[in-house]
Design a protein around this motif. Sequence first.
Motif, PDB file in Angstrom:
ATOM      1  N   PHE A  12       0.998  -1.376  -0.276  1.00 36.26           N
ATOM      2  CA  PHE A  12       0.249   0.351   0.310  1.00 36.26           C
ATOM      3  C   PHE A  12       1.092   1.431   0.449  1.00 36.26           C
ATOM      4  CE2 PHE A  12      -2.727  -3.066   1.272  1.00 36.26           C
ATOM      5  CZ  PHE A  12      -4.030  -3.319   1.300  1.00 36.26           C
ATOM      6  N   ILE A  25      -5.891   3.703   5.378  1.00 34.55           N
ATOM      7  CA  ILE A  25      -5.017   2.364   5.351  1.00 34.55           C
ATOM      8  C   ILE A  25      -5.546   1.866   7.005  1.00 34.55           C
ATOM      9  CG2 ILE A  25      -2.889   1.643   5.646  1.00 34.55           C
ATOM     10  CD1 ILE A  25      -2.008   3.446   3.228  1.00 34.55           C
ATOM     11  N   VAL A  42       2.629  -1.596   3.773  1.00 35.91           N
ATOM     12  CA  VAL A  42       2.306  -0.118   4.337  1.00 35.91           C
ATOM     13  C   VAL A  42       3.513   0.268   3.887  1.00 35.91           C
ATOM     14  CG1 VAL A  42       1.744   2.042   4.971  1.00 35.91           C
ATOM     15  CG2 VAL A  42       0.687  -0.485   5.385  1.00 35.91           C
ATOM     16  N   LEU A 323      -8.470  -3.446  -2.945  1.00 37.52           N
ATOM     17  CA  LEU A 323      -7.622  -4.645  -2.225  1.00 37.52           C
ATOM     18  C   LEU A 323      -8.351  -5.862  -2.071  1.00 37.52           C
ATOM     19  CD1 LEU A 323      -5.784  -5.976  -0.045  1.00 37.52           C
ATOM     20  CD2 LEU A 323      -7.327  -5.541   1.526  1.00 37.52           C
TER      21      LEU A 323
END
Length: 367
Positions: A12, A25, A42, A323
Amino acid sequence: MVNDIQKPVVGFTCGDINGIGIEVIIKVLADSRINDLCTPVVFASNKVINFYRKSLPDINFSYFAAKDLAKLNTKQVNIYNCWEEDVAVTPGIMNETGGKYALASLHAATHALKAGQIHAMVTLPVHKKNIQTDGFSHPGHTGFLKEFFNVDEVVMVLSCDKLRVALVTEHIPLKAVASKLSKELIVHKIEKLNHSLKKDFGIDKPKIAVLALNPHAGDEGLLGDEEITVIKPAILEAKQKNFLAYGPFSADAFFARSHYEKFDAVLAMYHDQGLIPFKTIAQGQAVNYTAGLPAVRTSPDHGTAFDIAGKGMANPESAFYALYAALDILKQRALYDANHLNPLRKRSASVIANAVDEKLEENESGS
């Protein structure tokens, strides 16, 4: 490089650190069921993550600080630090800092994606103005990814359960659209879209509707001749190449009469022609997908939303869908490859597909 794992690794990007990206997120990855579907990474920094985590006290979000992409914690969210320095986070303010670290996150994630250290990438929104630098001169992610992966063409595809809309031209001024259109470009977009529908969405014989440029499809040249000189010849050539392309359709009647339900995708000539009806129909469930890349990239269909940044108001729904779309495309690609590769590679290619499919079924049955 990640090989033969039971769960795909999904990266991400954080987007503009002053926008809603990191809040989104946190809200998505705080759902522990996500860790059953994939290993999230992330690309940001612990300090910026903690800044937003403190502003969301009702959300239980924990993570593993990963220093090496080869040593991820498969049972937790991983934060890969793209920078170590302290950064002044100012939610809701568009400034150079937001663009600088959005680009740092994007560069780190795309290099990891290209190297095979992550299997798919979900990009959170950047601001097209403040991300512009000597190293980034694109109107958005799509053009950057085309250049980064050195591919001849990509297609911006907006997808939801009811509809897929692809674009011939993307983020350009409306007055420049007609001059950018050519038979060759439209045929190329149809070809890339057709291949993506097969490989990424599992559609054996995709039917593609092509929209006209002018009102009423030009009214036989009265309202413009692009349909006659460019779009119809492109559709004819596409048909000669055995693509199931139809049109050109007048955009207003096409959507008003729900003709899109008869097709697997719609190819629009310019941004608003396709995205206004698409977003009206999608109702927040939209996903932006870049077709034509060797890797999988999706994105939620919203911007930085500076007006609500840092207020805990961001809706994570589109990011959830981004996602899920990335995971589903990974599965479809693995199945496609398994059917087109030699037998010695079939089993390896289908590992991700089977694992993702099983986990999705488990979550559906348990919900």
